[in-house]
Write an enzyme that holds these catalytic residues in place. Sequence first.
Site, PDB file in Angstrom:
ATOM      1  N   ASP A   1       0.839  -1.202   0.000  1.00  0.00           N
ATOM      2  CA  ASP A   1       0.000   0.000   0.000  1.00  0.00           C
ATOM      3  C   ASP A   1       0.870   1.246   0.000  1.00  0.00           C
ATOM      4  O   ASP A   1       1.852   1.320   0.747  1.00  0.00           O
ATOM      5  CB  ASP A   1      -0.914   0.014   1.232  1.00  0.00           C
TER       6      ASP A   1
ATOM      7  N   ASP B   1       0.641   5.586   0.006  1.00  0.00           N
ATOM      8  CA  ASP B   1      -0.141   6.811   0.177  1.00  0.00           C
ATOM      9  C   ASP B   1       0.673   7.996  -0.309  1.00  0.00           C
ATOM     10  O   ASP B   1       1.904   8.034  -0.160  1.00  0.00           O
ATOM     11  CB  ASP B   1      -0.519   7.013   1.646  1.00  0.00           C
TER      12      ASP B   1
ATOM     13  N   ASP C   1       0.314  11.092  13.030  1.00  0.00           N
ATOM     14  CA  ASP C   1       0.248  10.475  14.357  1.00  0.00           C
ATOM     15  C   ASP C   1       1.621  10.161  14.948  1.00  0.00           C
ATOM     16  O   ASP C   1       2.001  10.708  15.988  1.00  0.00           O
ATOM     17  CB  ASP C   1      -0.640   9.222  14.320  1.00  0.00           C
TER      18      ASP C   1
END
EC number: 2.7.7.19
Length: 452
Positions: A64, A66, A156
């Site tokens: 994945d 991003d 985060d």
Amino acid sequence: MRQLDLNIDVDKVTVVPREQHNISRKEISPSALKVLYRLNDAGFQAFLVGGGVRDILLGGHPKDFDISTNATPEEVRELFRNSRVIGRRFKIVHVRFGREIIEVTTFRAHHEIETEVSEGESRKHIKHLDSAHSSTGMILRDNVYGNIAEDAVRRDFTVNALYYTTNHFMILDFVNGLPDIEQRLIRMIGDPETRYREDPVRILRAIRLAAKLNFGIEKNTEEPIPRLATLLDSISSARLFDETVKLFTNGSAEKTFALLRHYKVADYLFQPTLECLQDDNDVDSKLLTLALRNTDNRLAEGKSVTPAFLYAALLWPPLQYDIRQMCGDKVPTLGQLQECAGEVIVEQLQFTAIPKRFTAMMREIWELQLRLSPRNRRSVEIAYTHPRFRAAYDFLLLREAAGEQLNGLGDWWTQFQQVDADAQHVMIDALQPAKSPRKKRRRKPRKPESAD
């Protein structure tokens, strides 16, 4: 002051040139590279960010990717016909390439929250500024856009805030994430308690990352977790279901569950299960541990896992407890098992939602544990041709491996699947005791008819 060609203040960022890191475009999805190049060609800044960068630096092969950019969601949508804008609280763009989805987000900035009303300023204006947060500090809306430096400190954890650009193939680190990767630490960006209150799901992410990466959690990031775990009650059960699936499908399900229990977080996800796990050496506890370990092994082998099987194992301890309360030491009837299954599922739904397609599959796996006891040809055919036979068989093997005494039932089904049809008939015939020959009844002689 010197500036990079990306218009970034070099005093606020650590820049790692190409020759000093191991990220190669060969490790990046071609689809992600297409998005990066097209955004750059259109005059926008675009960076690979998050887990993709982190995992490549750690020598992994992420699937994945991003991308973060200064283009707004609407501008990204105009560049890619194969995209759509999703979300309202947090708008993002999904760019689809066949089955692969590249997630594109616009640089975010923190909301400004004023806690005092300055002289001459209306309280109505303050309420408007603070409307993006709830009374407990949770973020309600997050579409305030900023620059890359603001975006980095809004993320985060430090290990998730590293940016890679195809412009000179550099890595940009605004929050000292690279030292934390080297020290194998999960560290919250900013004040941990404030950030957990903004989004309590970050508690689960910290645990998931620590288990997946085999990292420790930095002490200031770790300390509030047990104390603030109660904030998970404010998260929708549907979102918590999605997060639990992520927790147990990251390749470290066994370690993740242990950390959830250690930090008292599991109490807010699987309380019915924990109430039945008093002894880690009992059969039900061992079955759950083996199920989580089996999940990790399947993922390591590239096999699929289903949330239904995971939840069937997670809720097996409370199911067995309810069955014992109802039936004692006797084997339950199908109706009794179904009644207990319904009660256990309803109780779990108070913590995490479970889609009906999964609860239906869970029920079938449980019910087949009764049907897998072969009695005659019909019972064997019903169980063997059932769509959930394979999952139920795997579950049966876990029960035996956990120490449950099932009189060799798993071995019987293992052998049954390995032999040909003729041998299967022989195995089925051996289940039925030989019938004793029927005695012929002697007919009584008819009485002669009377003359009358």
